[in-house]
Design a protein around this motif. Structure first.
Motif, PDB file in Angstrom:
ATOM      1  N   GLY A 116      -2.039  -5.907 -18.985  1.00 43.79           N
ATOM      2  CA  GLY A 116      -1.670  -5.601 -17.604  1.00 43.79           C
ATOM      3  C   GLY A 116      -2.187  -6.637 -16.627  1.00 43.79           C
ATOM      4  N   ILE A 117      -2.123  -7.909 -17.036  1.00 42.59           N
ATOM      5  CA  ILE A 117      -2.627  -8.989 -16.187  1.00 42.59           C
ATOM      6  C   ILE A 117      -1.570 -10.078 -16.055  1.00 42.59           C
ATOM      7  N   SER A 118      -1.898 -11.089 -15.277  1.00 42.48           N
ATOM      8  CA  SER A 118      -0.991 -12.197 -15.029  1.00 42.48           C
ATOM      9  C   SER A 118      -0.856 -13.114 -16.239  1.00 42.48           C
ATOM     10  N   VAL A 119       0.338 -13.655 -16.416  1.00 40.09           N
ATOM     11  CA  VAL A 119       0.585 -14.645 -17.462  1.00 40.09           C
ATOM     12  C   VAL A 119      -0.276 -15.888 -17.209  1.00 40.09           C
ATOM     13  N   ILE A 120      -0.502 -16.206 -15.954  1.00 37.73           N
ATOM     14  CA  ILE A 120      -1.338 -17.366 -15.606  1.00 37.73           C
ATOM     15  C   ILE A 120      -2.744 -17.197 -16.180  1.00 37.73           C
ATOM     16  N   THR A 121      -3.264 -15.983 -16.137  1.00 32.49           N
ATOM     17  CA  THR A 121      -4.605 -15.702 -16.646  1.00 32.49           C
ATOM     18  C   THR A 121      -4.672 -15.900 -18.153  1.00 32.49           C
ATOM     19  N   THR A 122      -3.710 -15.364 -18.883  1.00 35.02           N
ATOM     20  CA  THR A 122      -3.717 -15.520 -20.337  1.00 35.02           C
ATOM     21  C   THR A 122      -3.444 -16.973 -20.730  1.00 35.02           C
ATOM     22  N   THR A 123      -2.613 -17.651 -19.941  1.00 35.92           N
ATOM     23  CA  THR A 123      -2.351 -19.069 -20.208  1.00 35.92           C
ATOM     24  C   THR A 123      -3.642 -19.872 -20.116  1.00 35.92           C
ATOM     25  N   ARG A 124      -4.441 -19.611 -19.107  1.00 29.82           N
ATOM     26  CA  ARG A 124      -5.715 -20.337 -18.952  1.00 29.82           C
ATOM     27  C   ARG A 124      -6.660 -20.040 -20.114  1.00 29.82           C
ATOM     28  N   ALA A 125      -6.744 -18.797 -20.525  1.00 30.72           N
ATOM     29  CA  ALA A 125      -7.623 -18.435 -21.651  1.00 30.72           C
ATOM     30  C   ALA A 125      -7.180 -19.165 -22.918  1.00 30.72           C
ATOM     31  N   TYR A 126      -5.899 -19.152 -23.222  1.00 29.18           N
ATOM     32  CA  TYR A 126      -5.386 -19.818 -24.422  1.00 29.18           C
ATOM     33  C   TYR A 126      -5.578 -21.333 -24.327  1.00 29.18           C
ATOM     34  N   ARG A 127      -5.359 -21.897 -23.145  1.00 28.32           N
ATOM     35  CA  ARG A 127      -5.531 -23.334 -22.960  1.00 28.32           C
ATOM     36  C   ARG A 127      -6.982 -23.737 -23.247  1.00 28.32           C
TER      37      ARG A 127
END
Length: 126
Positions: free
Chosen positions: A47-58
């Protein structure tokens, strides 16, 4: 893979995700070669932003924990990866530096410091 977010944590959400996945990879809960949920799927599940998960994966990728494979997604790399080993080695050296500084304050001899390390190693092998 299990990620639990906390509003009480001092860490930002992306860092909570990163740290939890790193820990699960490091302790073998997430095996090498495992395909992680897509960035969009993880964002939806949490339930969070795609931008947030993108940063974690990056950050996981730059840390050598995962690799992005075109058309497949993010895959967990080997735990004995040289980058990860070097990161743990640096972390260990930082902790040993702190232990040496503390031993100086206690006027410990080198032998006492080595003995303390050996005792702790034995305790952690159990």
């Amino acid at each position: 893979m299990k990620v639990v977010l906390s509003n009480q944590s001092e860490l930002p959400i992306y860092a909570q995700i990163r740290e939890q996945i790193k820990e699960q990879i490091s302790n073998g809960q997430i095996a090498e070669g495992t395909l992680l949920p897509s960035i969009r799927q993880l964002a939806k599940d949490l339930g969070i932003s795609v931008i947030t998960t993108t940063r974690a994966y990056r950050e996981l990728e730059s840390g050598g924990y995962i690799a992005s494979v075109q058309g497949k997604g993010s895959i967990v790399l080997k735990r004995d990866n040289k980058v990860i080993r070097e990161q743990y080695r640096c972390q260990m050296e930082e902790h040993l530096d702190a232990a040496i500084e503390a031993s100086k304050k206690l006027d410990m001899t080198d032998e006492e410091l080595v003995e303390a390390l050996q005792v702790l190693q034995k305790q952690h092998r159990r």
